[in-house]
Design an enzyme around this catalytic site. Structure first.
Site, PDB file in Angstrom:
ATOM      1  N   SER A 165     -28.172  -3.252 -35.355  1.00  0.00           N
ATOM      2  CA  SER A 165     -27.540  -3.080 -36.666  1.00  0.00           C
ATOM      3  C   SER A 165     -27.237  -4.472 -37.202  1.00  0.00           C
ATOM      4  O   SER A 165     -27.141  -5.434 -36.427  1.00  0.00           O
ATOM      5  CB  SER A 165     -26.225  -2.303 -36.494  1.00  0.00           C
ATOM      6  N   TYR A 202     -18.070  -0.262 -32.463  1.00  0.00           N
ATOM      7  CA  TYR A 202     -19.463  -0.283 -32.945  1.00  0.00           C
ATOM      8  C   TYR A 202     -20.017  -1.706 -32.956  1.00  0.00           C
ATOM      9  O   TYR A 202     -21.127  -1.967 -32.476  1.00  0.00           O
ATOM     10  CB  TYR A 202     -19.505   0.320 -34.355  1.00  0.00           C
TER      11      TYR A 202
HETATM   12  P1  NAD Z   1     -27.914   9.938 -37.327  1.00  0.00           P
HETATM   13  O1  NAD Z   1     -26.518  10.450 -37.170  1.00  0.00           O
HETATM   14  O2  NAD Z   1     -28.782  10.497 -38.400  1.00  0.00           O
HETATM   15  O3  NAD Z   1     -28.703  10.039 -35.916  1.00  0.00           O
HETATM   16  C1  NAD Z   1     -28.069   9.792 -34.678  1.00  0.00           C
HETATM   17  C2  NAD Z   1     -28.850  10.485 -33.592  1.00  0.00           C
HETATM   18  O4  NAD Z   1     -28.205  10.246 -32.326  1.00  0.00           O
HETATM   19  C3  NAD Z   1     -28.927  12.009 -33.761  1.00  0.00           C
HETATM   20  O5  NAD Z   1     -30.190  12.466 -33.335  1.00  0.00           O
HETATM   21  C4  NAD Z   1     -27.826  12.500 -32.812  1.00  0.00           C
HETATM   22  O6  NAD Z   1     -28.029  13.843 -32.358  1.00  0.00           O
HETATM   23  C5  NAD Z   1     -28.002  11.499 -31.681  1.00  0.00           C
HETATM   24  N1  NAD Z   1     -26.858  11.445 -30.781  1.00  0.00           N
HETATM   25  C6  NAD Z   1     -25.554  11.255 -31.072  1.00  0.00           C
HETATM   26  N2  NAD Z   1     -24.810  11.306 -29.955  1.00  0.00           N
HETATM   27  C7  NAD Z   1     -25.674  11.520 -28.920  1.00  0.00           C
HETATM   28  C8  NAD Z   1     -25.531  11.674 -27.506  1.00  0.00           C
HETATM   29  N3  NAD Z   1     -24.320  11.626 -26.902  1.00  0.00           N
HETATM   30  N4  NAD Z   1     -26.636  11.897 -26.760  1.00  0.00           N
HETATM   31  C9  NAD Z   1     -27.863  11.979 -27.351  1.00  0.00           C
HETATM   32  N5  NAD Z   1     -28.057  11.844 -28.680  1.00  0.00           N
HETATM   33  C10 NAD Z   1     -26.972  11.613 -29.444  1.00  0.00           C
HETATM   34  O7  NAD Z   1     -27.746   8.362 -37.517  1.00  0.00           O
HETATM   35  P2  NAD Z   1     -28.788   7.229 -37.946  1.00  0.00           P
HETATM   36  O8  NAD Z   1     -28.230   6.658 -39.197  1.00  0.00           O
HETATM   37  O9  NAD Z   1     -30.191   7.694 -37.931  1.00  0.00           O
HETATM   38  O10 NAD Z   1     -28.543   6.195 -36.745  1.00  0.00           O
HETATM   39  C11 NAD Z   1     -29.477   5.945 -35.712  1.00  0.00           C
HETATM   40  C12 NAD Z   1     -29.218   4.572 -35.123  1.00  0.00           C
HETATM   41  O11 NAD Z   1     -29.332   3.604 -36.151  1.00  0.00           O
HETATM   42  C13 NAD Z   1     -27.818   4.385 -34.519  1.00  0.00           C
HETATM   43  O12 NAD Z   1     -27.893   3.605 -33.347  1.00  0.00           O
HETATM   44  C14 NAD Z   1     -27.071   3.641 -35.620  1.00  0.00           C
HETATM   45  O13 NAD Z   1     -26.013   2.873 -35.098  1.00  0.00           O
HETATM   46  C15 NAD Z   1     -28.196   2.766 -36.152  1.00  0.00           C
HETATM   47  N6  NAD Z   1     -27.974   2.242 -37.500  1.00  0.00           N
HETATM   48  C16 NAD Z   1     -27.786   3.086 -38.570  1.00  0.00           C
HETATM   49  C17 NAD Z   1     -27.574   2.541 -39.839  1.00  0.00           C
HETATM   50  C18 NAD Z   1     -27.344   3.408 -41.073  1.00  0.00           C
HETATM   51  O14 NAD Z   1     -26.940   2.895 -42.111  1.00  0.00           O
HETATM   52  N7  NAD Z   1     -27.619   4.701 -41.046  1.00  0.00           N
HETATM   53  C19 NAD Z   1     -27.546   1.156 -39.991  1.00  0.00           C
HETATM   54  C20 NAD Z   1     -27.751   0.330 -38.878  1.00  0.00           C
HETATM   55  C21 NAD Z   1     -27.972   0.887 -37.634  1.00  0.00           C
END
Ligand code: NAD
Length: 261
Positions: free
Chosen positions: A143, A156
């Protein structure tokens, strides 16, 4: 570039960025294991959809990323079903926002477990097979918060900085094994999760949709545009290509300029 005959595990791929990564790897011909939580019928629809659309094998593991034994079982399931885990994408992640003095200890532990330790456990389980085959790609979704902090996001930010350090260390360890290890650092990514917050924020702050997007959500993002899940997935696909074989230990920003400021 084709990933035909390769197999990938993508954690946290039942929605958002992870799902886009799994689909992009399948589009290149890789078999994929998807993982994460959600309604069984929705997950099955995505799994079957990947097989039908891209002509690859897709399987699902409900492994909980807070449980090291379940993570090991997930990697073993992919190895047994596909014969290998060539690409490992550590993507599962959650967020919790709170001042440090009221930050619940169990939330700290949960975020460190899912956003950081799960990557270690998955790498630990997948590396022996990659080493034996002399080829591997390990990619973690970090991130912008692996490079800069924000208030109220202590767990985080700590976990994401940890992913950047883990990436460097394992990259050095595996540098002569044909295995590259990198992380990708997105800024604000347009996911259903983000989109669904907009109407409430408009009401709460008495702002227009554009004001919420530009002055609240994208205040840190110079392009004033969200990153898309496909843009993150495209970097994963590139890192899997032969052209990227000298890229290892890198932290690649996809953040609309956020961390350049
Ligand atoms: P999201 O909530 O759409 O997806 C998260 C996924 O992780 C889902 O499939 C959920 O079921 C799974 N998950 C959560 N807890 C879990 C567990 N205990 N065991 C197994 N699976 C689990 O979120 P996203 O925005 O797609 O985020 C995905 C990654 O990207 C994360 O690591 C997040 O920190 C990172 N990220 C997101 C953003 C953003 O703006 N959306 C920015 C930077 C980084």
């Amino acid at each position: 570039m084709s990933l035909k005959s390769k197999s990938a595990v993508v954690t946290g791929s039942t929605s958002g960025i992870g799902l886009a990564i799994a689909r992009a790897l399948a589009k290149e011909g890789a078999n994929v294991l998807i993982n994460g939580f959600g309604k069984p019928e929705d997950i099955e629809k995505e799994r079957a959809g990947i097989e039908a659309e891209f002509g690859v094998k897709a399987i699902y593991s409900g492994a909980d990323m807070t449980k090291p034994d379940q993570i090991a079982e997930m990697i073993a399931l992919a190895e047994t079903t596909f014969g290998a885990v060539d690409v490992l994408v550590n993507n599962a992640g959650i967020q919790f926002v709170s001042p440090v003095e009221s930050f619940p200890t169990e939330k700290w532990d949960q975020i460190i477990a899912i956003n950081l330790s799960s990557a270690f456990h998955a790498i630990h389980a997948a590396v022996p097979g990659m080493k034996a085959r002399g080829w591997g790609r390990i990619i973690s979704t970090a991130s912008a918060h692996s490079l800069v902090g924000s208030p109220f996001k202590s767990a985080y930010v700590a976990a994401k900085h940890g992913i950047a350090g883990l990436t460097k260390s394992i990259a050095l360890e595996l540098a002569t094994n044909g295995i590259t290890v990198n992380c990708i650092s997105p800024g604000y990514v347009w996911t259903p999760l983000v989109e669904s917050q907009i109407p409430d924020t408009m009401k709460a702050r008495n702002l227009t949709r554009e004001q919420v997007i530009n002055d609240v959500l994208l205040a840190a993002q110079p392009t004033k545009q969200f990153v898309t899940v496909e843009e993150v997935a495209a970097v994963v696909v590139f890192l899997c290509s032969d052209a990227a074989k000298q890229m290892t230990g890198a932290n690649l920003s996809v953040d609309g300029g956020w961390t350049a400021a």
